[in-house]
Motif scaffolding. Structure first.
Motif, PDB file in Angstrom:
ATOM      1  N   GLY A  56       0.820  -1.211   0.000  1.00  6.79           N
ATOM      2  CA  GLY A  56       0.000   0.000   0.000  1.00  6.79           C
ATOM      3  C   GLY A  56       0.852   1.259   0.000  1.00  6.79           C
ATOM      4  N   LEU A  57       1.932   1.260  -0.746  1.00  3.06           N
ATOM      5  CA  LEU A  57       2.868   2.389  -0.760  1.00  3.06           C
ATOM      6  C   LEU A  57       2.316   3.547  -1.581  1.00  3.06           C
ATOM      7  CD1 LEU A  57       6.216   0.435  -1.333  1.00  3.06           C
ATOM      8  CD2 LEU A  57       5.262   1.236   0.826  1.00  3.06           C
ATOM      9  N   TYR A  58       2.702   4.746  -1.167  1.00  3.48           N
ATOM     10  CA  TYR A  58       2.346   5.949  -1.899  1.00  3.48           C
ATOM     11  C   TYR A  58       3.433   6.985  -1.640  1.00  3.48           C
ATOM     12  CZ  TYR A  58       0.598   7.231   2.742  1.00  3.48           C
ATOM     13  OH  TYR A  58       0.501   7.463   4.086  1.00  3.48           O
ATOM     14  N   PRO A  59       3.561   7.990  -2.498  1.00  3.31           N
ATOM     15  CA  PRO A  59       4.619   8.992  -2.333  1.00  3.31           C
ATOM     16  C   PRO A  59       4.496   9.703  -0.981  1.00  3.31           C
ATOM     17  CG  PRO A  59       3.603   9.200  -4.500  1.00  3.31           C
ATOM     18  CD  PRO A  59       2.786   8.222  -3.713  1.00  3.31           C
ATOM     19  N   GLY A  60       5.637   9.862  -0.323  1.00  2.83           N
ATOM     20  CA  GLY A  60       5.689  10.557   0.955  1.00  2.83           C
ATOM     21  C   GLY A  60       5.320   9.693   2.144  1.00  2.83           C
ATOM     22  N   MET A  61       5.033   8.449   1.939  1.00  2.00           N
ATOM     23  CA  MET A  61       4.649   7.547   3.032  1.00  2.00           C
ATOM     24  C   MET A  61       5.834   7.312   3.958  1.00  2.00           C
ATOM     25  SD  MET A  61       3.130   3.731   2.632  1.00  2.00           S
ATOM     26  CE  MET A  61       2.530   2.813   4.015  1.00  2.00           C
ATOM     27  N   GLU A  62       5.610   7.382   5.248  1.00  2.00           N
ATOM     28  CA  GLU A  62       6.639   7.119   6.262  1.00  2.00           C
ATOM     29  C   GLU A  62       6.579   5.638   6.635  1.00  2.00           C
ATOM     30  OE1 GLU A  62       8.565   9.449   8.307  1.00  2.00           O
ATOM     31  OE2 GLU A  62       8.062  11.114   6.982  1.00  2.00           O
ATOM     32  N   LEU A  63       7.748   5.002   6.715  1.00  2.00           N
ATOM     33  CA  LEU A  63       7.822   3.583   7.061  1.00  2.00           C
ATOM     34  C   LEU A  63       8.637   3.399   8.333  1.00  2.00           C
ATOM     35  CD1 LEU A  63       8.661   2.048   3.555  1.00  2.00           C
ATOM     36  CD2 LEU A  63       6.459   2.035   4.702  1.00  2.00           C
ATOM     37  N   SER A  64       8.158   2.541   9.191  1.00  2.00           N
ATOM     38  CA  SER A  64       8.951   2.190  10.372  1.00  2.00           C
ATOM     39  C   SER A  64      10.122   1.324   9.906  1.00  2.00           C
ATOM     40  CB  SER A  64       8.088   1.407  11.373  1.00  2.00           C
ATOM     41  OG  SER A  64       7.745   0.142  10.826  1.00  2.00           O
ATOM     42  N   GLN A  65      11.116   1.189  10.772  1.00  2.00           N
ATOM     43  CA  GLN A  65      12.296   0.380  10.439  1.00  2.00           C
ATOM     44  C   GLN A  65      11.895  -1.067  10.136  1.00  2.00           C
ATOM     45  OE1 GLN A  65      15.267   1.792   9.977  1.00  2.00           O
ATOM     46  NE2 GLN A  65      16.088  -0.173   9.317  1.00  2.00           N
ATOM     47  N   GLU A  66      10.979  -1.603  10.926  1.00  2.00           N
ATOM     48  CA  GLU A  66      10.526  -2.986  10.731  1.00  2.00           C
ATOM     49  C   GLU A  66       9.805  -3.141   9.385  1.00  2.00           C
ATOM     50  OE1 GLU A  66       7.313  -6.084  12.667  1.00  2.00           O
ATOM     51  OE2 GLU A  66       8.157  -4.519  13.955  1.00  2.00           O
ATOM     52  N   ASN A  84      10.830  -5.359   6.065  1.00  2.00           N
ATOM     53  CA  ASN A  84       9.876  -6.260   5.405  1.00  2.00           C
ATOM     54  C   ASN A  84       9.743  -5.918   3.917  1.00  2.00           C
ATOM     55  OD1 ASN A  84       9.365  -7.616   7.781  1.00  2.00           O
ATOM     56  ND2 ASN A  84       7.487  -6.491   8.231  1.00  2.00           N
ATOM     57  N   LEU A  85       9.719  -4.627   3.612  1.00  2.00           N
ATOM     58  CA  LEU A  85       9.632  -4.173   2.232  1.00  2.00           C
ATOM     59  C   LEU A  85      10.861  -4.609   1.445  1.00  2.00           C
ATOM     60  CD1 LEU A  85       8.288  -2.506  -0.034  1.00  2.00           C
ATOM     61  CD2 LEU A  85       9.463  -0.489   0.902  1.00  2.00           C
ATOM     62  N   ARG A  86      12.047  -4.434   2.016  1.00  2.00           N
ATOM     63  CA  ARG A  86      13.291  -4.852   1.348  1.00  2.00           C
ATOM     64  C   ARG A  86      13.295  -6.357   1.091  1.00  2.00           C
ATOM     65  NH1 ARG A  86      17.070  -1.006   4.785  1.00  2.00           N
ATOM     66  NH2 ARG A  86      17.154   0.734   3.320  1.00  2.00           N
ATOM     67  N   GLU A  87      12.880  -7.106   2.081  1.00  2.00           N
ATOM     68  CA  GLU A  87      12.848  -8.564   1.939  1.00  2.00           C
ATOM     69  C   GLU A  87      11.857  -8.980   0.848  1.00  2.00           C
ATOM     70  OE1 GLU A  87      11.548 -12.201   4.749  1.00  2.00           O
ATOM     71  OE2 GLU A  87      12.962 -10.780   5.653  1.00  2.00           O
ATOM     72  N   SER A  88      10.692  -8.386   0.868  1.00  2.00           N
ATOM     73  CA  SER A  88       9.665  -8.705  -0.121  1.00  2.00           C
ATOM     74  C   SER A  88      10.105  -8.287  -1.519  1.00  2.00           C
ATOM     75  CB  SER A  88       8.360  -8.011   0.251  1.00  2.00           C
ATOM     76  OG  SER A  88       7.379  -8.287  -0.703  1.00  2.00           O
ATOM     77  N   ALA A  89      10.699  -7.112  -1.630  1.00  2.00           N
ATOM     78  CA  ALA A  89      11.172  -6.629  -2.936  1.00  2.00           C
ATOM     79  C   ALA A  89      12.270  -7.541  -3.474  1.00  2.00           C
ATOM     80  CB  ALA A  89      11.675  -5.194  -2.813  1.00  2.00           C
ATOM     81  N   GLY A  90      13.157  -8.011  -2.602  1.00  2.00           N
ATOM     82  CA  GLY A  90      14.222  -8.917  -3.027  1.00  2.00           C
ATOM     83  C   GLY A  90      13.673 -10.249  -3.501  1.00  2.00           C
TER      84      GLY A  90
END
Length: 186
Positions: free
Chosen positions: A12-22, A26-32
């Motif tokens: 559910g990403l959108y421009p300017g969205m703030e993400l917690s470290q966790e 998770n996003l990096r792992e999923s993208a990989g």
């Protein structure tokens, strides 16, 4: 970080969205993981590869070993990767190119096809005597000398044909090369 549309939708990403470290991890792992799957699809669509080769190529392209393994399993689950089918395609190509059985085995080895599949896919390997005869007729003019005969025989043996098959073809042609064959290859 490069992300695919599917990953953007999943998170559910959108421009300017703030993400917690966790959530970022998770996003990096999923993208990989998704990147490894898409790369696997591109590799398999370009050529027939074995499970082992695909996994190695994904790692060489920068995917982690775990992501590569998961992408290969995903491809197998979708029935897009099958070593038995790949082996059959390789053998079919070898037959169409006029290769002998030993050359087909060499190609299976080079493509990292598991040895337990070799007997099955090579079981019905046709006798290539017609190909050998055609090749010899094209390379040996009438009255060919020993040097020309040796070159033609060597070329056939490099293509994986057995000495026995080449000898049978020469005998069918009526070539009197028995002494020559025994001296050179016997």
């Amino acid at each position: 970080m490069r992300v695919y549309r599917q990953t953007i939708e999943d998170f559910g990403l959108y421009p300017g969205m703030e993400l917690s470290q966790e959530r970022l991890e998770n996003l990096r792992e999923s993208a990989g993981a998704y990147s490894a799957k898409m790369r696997a699809v591109r590799i398999v669509s370009a050529s027939s590869v074995s499970r082992k080769t695909l996994e190695q190529r994904l790692i060489q392209k920068g995917e982690s070993a775990q992501q590569a393994k998961e992408a290969v399993e995903w491809m197998e689950d979708l029935r897009l990767l099958d070593d038995r089918q790949t082996a059959a395609q390789i053998v079919s190509r070898c037959i169409s190119k006029g290769y002998g059985k030993s050359r087909a085995k060499q190609v299976l080895y080079e493509k990292q096809i598991p040895k337990d599949l070799w007997d099955e896919v090579l079981e019905d390997y046709p006798d290539q005597i017609d190909y050998i005869l055609k090749f010899l007729h094209s390379k040996l003019p009438e009255g060919a000398d020993e040097r020309q005969t040796k070159r033609a025989i060597d070329a056939l043996m490099r293509r994986g044909h057995s000495y026995g098959a080449v000898r049978r073809a020469l005998e069918r042609m009526g070539a009197e090369a028995d002494e020559f064959l025994e001296d050179e290859y016997g």
